[in-house]
Design a protein around this motif. Structure first.
Motif, PDB file in Angstrom:
ATOM      1  N   ARG A  34       0.838  -1.202   0.000  1.00 45.69           N
ATOM      2  CA  ARG A  34       0.000   0.000   0.000  1.00 45.69           C
ATOM      3  C   ARG A  34       0.874   1.253   0.000  1.00 45.69           C
ATOM      4  NH1 ARG A  34      -5.099  -1.040   3.958  1.00 45.69           N
ATOM      5  NH2 ARG A  34      -5.434  -3.221   3.458  1.00 45.69           N
TER       6      ARG A  34
ATOM      7  N   SER B   6      -8.544  -0.230  -5.255  1.00 47.96           N
ATOM      8  CA  SER B   6      -7.741  -0.329  -4.031  1.00 47.96           C
ATOM      9  C   SER B   6      -6.777   0.840  -3.929  1.00 47.96           C
ATOM     10  CB  SER B   6      -6.956  -1.644  -4.008  1.00 47.96           C
ATOM     11  OG  SER B   6      -7.828  -2.740  -3.879  1.00 47.96           O
TER      12      SER B   6
ATOM     13  N   TRP C 258      -6.656   3.699  -1.044  1.00 48.46           N
ATOM     14  CA  TRP C 258      -5.464   3.984  -0.245  1.00 48.46           C
ATOM     15  C   TRP C 258      -5.080   5.452  -0.334  1.00 48.46           C
ATOM     16  CZ3 TRP C 258      -2.636  -0.618  -2.897  1.00 48.46           C
ATOM     17  CH2 TRP C 258      -3.204  -1.823  -2.460  1.00 48.46           C
TER      18      TRP C 258
ATOM     19  N   ASP D  33      -4.991   7.841   2.895  1.00 47.84           N
ATOM     20  CA  ASP D  33      -3.780   8.601   3.209  1.00 47.84           C
ATOM     21  C   ASP D  33      -4.097  10.088   3.326  1.00 47.84           C
ATOM     22  OD1 ASP D  33      -0.950   8.773   3.658  1.00 47.84           O
ATOM     23  OD2 ASP D  33      -0.776   9.595   1.637  1.00 47.84           O
TER      24      ASP D  33
ATOM     25  N   LEU E 128      -2.742   4.326   6.052  1.00 47.21           N
ATOM     26  CA  LEU E 128      -3.197   3.411   5.009  1.00 47.21           C
ATOM     27  C   LEU E 128      -3.925   2.201   5.591  1.00 47.21           C
ATOM     28  CD1 LEU E 128      -0.102   3.550   2.665  1.00 47.21           C
ATOM     29  CD2 LEU E 128      -2.280   4.728   2.421  1.00 47.21           C
TER      30      LEU E 128
ATOM     31  N   SER F 181      -7.255   0.723   7.084  1.00 46.72           N
ATOM     32  CA  SER F 181      -8.681   1.015   7.067  1.00 46.72           C
ATOM     33  C   SER F 181      -9.309   0.740   8.429  1.00 46.72           C
ATOM     34  CB  SER F 181      -9.381   0.162   6.015  1.00 46.72           C
ATOM     35  OG  SER F 181     -10.767   0.363   6.062  1.00 46.72           O
TER      36      SER F 181
END
Length: 83
Positions: free
Chosen positions: A27, A54, A58, A62, A68, A70
């Motif tokens: 990530r 995704s 991210w 951020d 990052l 969740s």
């Protein structure tokens, strides 16, 4: 199949069908690549072999949370079964 049997099978099937969470290192590197201008959202997603949704999530996490990770309940630790 009774309700109790469905309760036991459902978490197992969920675990088999759904991949685990993407590692935080991936990530972090994907967000850094996008922010460094190494590609569009879709190109960065292809680089890291993840979905563009995704990467988009991210980037939002951020920006909004500075993290990052969740807080979404769908991302439970392994073994933590919530119905």
């Amino acid at each position: 199949m009774g309700d109790r049997e469905c309760d036991l099978v459902s978490p197992l099937l969920r675990r088999m069908l759904m991949p685990g969470p993407i590692p935080i290192e991936v990530r972090t590197r994907a967000v850094a690549a996008h922010e460094a201008g190494l590609g569009t959202l879709e190109e960065v997603a292809k680089m890291f072999r993840v979905g563009s949704a995704s990467v988009n999530r991210w980037l939002r996490l951020d920006r909004e949370q500075g993290s990052l990770v969740s807080n979404d309940i769908r991302f439970c630790p392994p073994g933590d079964i919530r119905n």
